[in-house]
Design an enzyme around this catalytic site. Structure first.
Site, PDB file in Angstrom:
ATOM      1  N   ALA A  94       0.808  -1.214   0.000  1.00  0.00           N
ATOM      2  CA  ALA A  94       0.000   0.000   0.000  1.00  0.00           C
ATOM      3  C   ALA A  94       0.841   1.263   0.000  1.00  0.00           C
ATOM      4  CB  ALA A  94      -0.931   0.010   1.214  1.00  0.00           C
ATOM      5  N   LYS A  95       2.129   1.133   0.359  1.00  0.00           N
ATOM      6  CA  LYS A  95       3.061   2.266   0.376  1.00  0.00           C
ATOM      7  C   LYS A  95       2.489   3.449   1.159  1.00  0.00           C
ATOM      8  CE  LYS A  95       5.145   0.847  -4.014  1.00  0.00           C
ATOM      9  NZ  LYS A  95       4.261  -0.327  -4.281  1.00  0.00           N
ATOM     10  N   VAL A  96       2.074   3.188   2.382  1.00  0.00           N
ATOM     11  CA  VAL A  96       1.446   4.218   3.206  1.00  0.00           C
ATOM     12  C   VAL A  96       2.468   5.278   3.595  1.00  0.00           C
ATOM     13  CG1 VAL A  96      -0.368   2.699   4.058  1.00  0.00           C
ATOM     14  CG2 VAL A  96       1.772   2.857   5.313  1.00  0.00           C
TER      15      VAL A  96
END
Length: 281
Positions: A94-96
């Protein structure tokens, strides 16, 4: 609860291979499936059937599910549960990235059995400052999960930022050092994504001696499997080698997918190419 022994045991006893699950419009079209939740469900079912327990980790591309709204999010949880039924680990890609007072809430969504999605790891972008990851990392430590920090990504545009020099280190080197420092001080919860060439990757991996490291590149044009295997050898029991395009291009035939997975398992054990590289999606 420590995440590292669980990852290390699985990566040592089963395989370092990680399989990407990506029900994108592109792949659904290629598989001649409808670009909707039902099509995505059929695709994911085929991938899980083909792979079974032959991979240690599944990397699940979150946006290709959440674009379908609540139904897609529910499907994402179904897929995570399916991964766990096969004794494997689920990385939610998700590459938050957010301010530190918000990052703690991402753990409620992504990390551990008590979260909405039940993931074993989530990818995170450190470029709002490594300290912003601290709440997420602490929740990962407490839940026995990992935060996979983007230390060096493999996209072509990354070098201008992650390769920039600050003081005596590149941004990627500084981030790798921060991963090591966090693990040394608080317990191993910070992992790393290292999508660099061989020499840079060897340097970055050496800076993080306790971290799980994901080394993307299998099946991509311009990436050498031998180089990836050589870097992985420097992190025994901690290296994860993901492949997506190199397997999914054989779908939707379950037998063909399974044969490709078997070939990749053999390839990363020997470093001898078994499947021709193709351009990344």
């Amino acid at each position: 609860m420590a995440a590292l022994p669980m990852w290390t045991d699985l990566l040592r006893t089963r395989t370092a291979l990680c399989l990407g699950i990506a029900p994108s419009p592109k792949w659904l079209r290629a598989w001649e499936m409808d670009d909707d939740v039902d099509g995505a469900r059929r695709m994911c079912a085929a991938v899980l059937e083909a792979a079974g327990e032959r991979v240690s980790v599944y990397r699940i591309q979150v946006p290709f599910f959440t674009r379908f709204g609540a139904a897609g999010t529910a499907l994402l949880r179904e897929v995570v549960d399916g991964v766990h039924e096969r004794g494997s680990l689920a990385v939610l890609d998700a590459k938050v990235c957010d301010a530190d007072d918000t990052m703690d809430s991402y753990a409620d969504l992504y990390l551990g059995p008590g979260s909405v999605l039940g993931g074993d790891a989530v990818t995170a972008n450190p470029f709002m400052g490594f300290a912003a990851l601290d709440p997420l990392l602490r929740r990962a430590r407490d839940s026995g999960t990992l935060v996979m920090v983007l230390v060096r990504t493999s996209n072509h545009a990354a070098g201008g930022v992650q390769g920039a020099v600050t003081g005596s280190r590149t941004v990627a080197q500084r981030t790798a050092d921060e991963v090591r420092e966090w693990n040394d001080e608080h317990g191993v919860a910070a992992a790393a994504v290292v999508g660099a060439g061989r020499e840079e990757a060897l340097d970055l991996v050496a800076r993080m001696p306790s971290a799980v490291v994901e080394l993307p590149g299998l099946g991509r044009a311009g990436r050498d499997t031998g180089d990836l295997v050589a870097v992985a050898a420097k992190a025994p029991g901690r290296a994860v080698l993901p492949v997506t395009t190199g397997v999914l291009r054989h779908g939707p035939d379950v037998a063909a997918l399974g044969a490709s997975i078997a070939a990749w398992r053999e390839e990363i054990g020997t470093g001898v190419p078994a499947v021709p590289a193709v351009p990344a999606c």
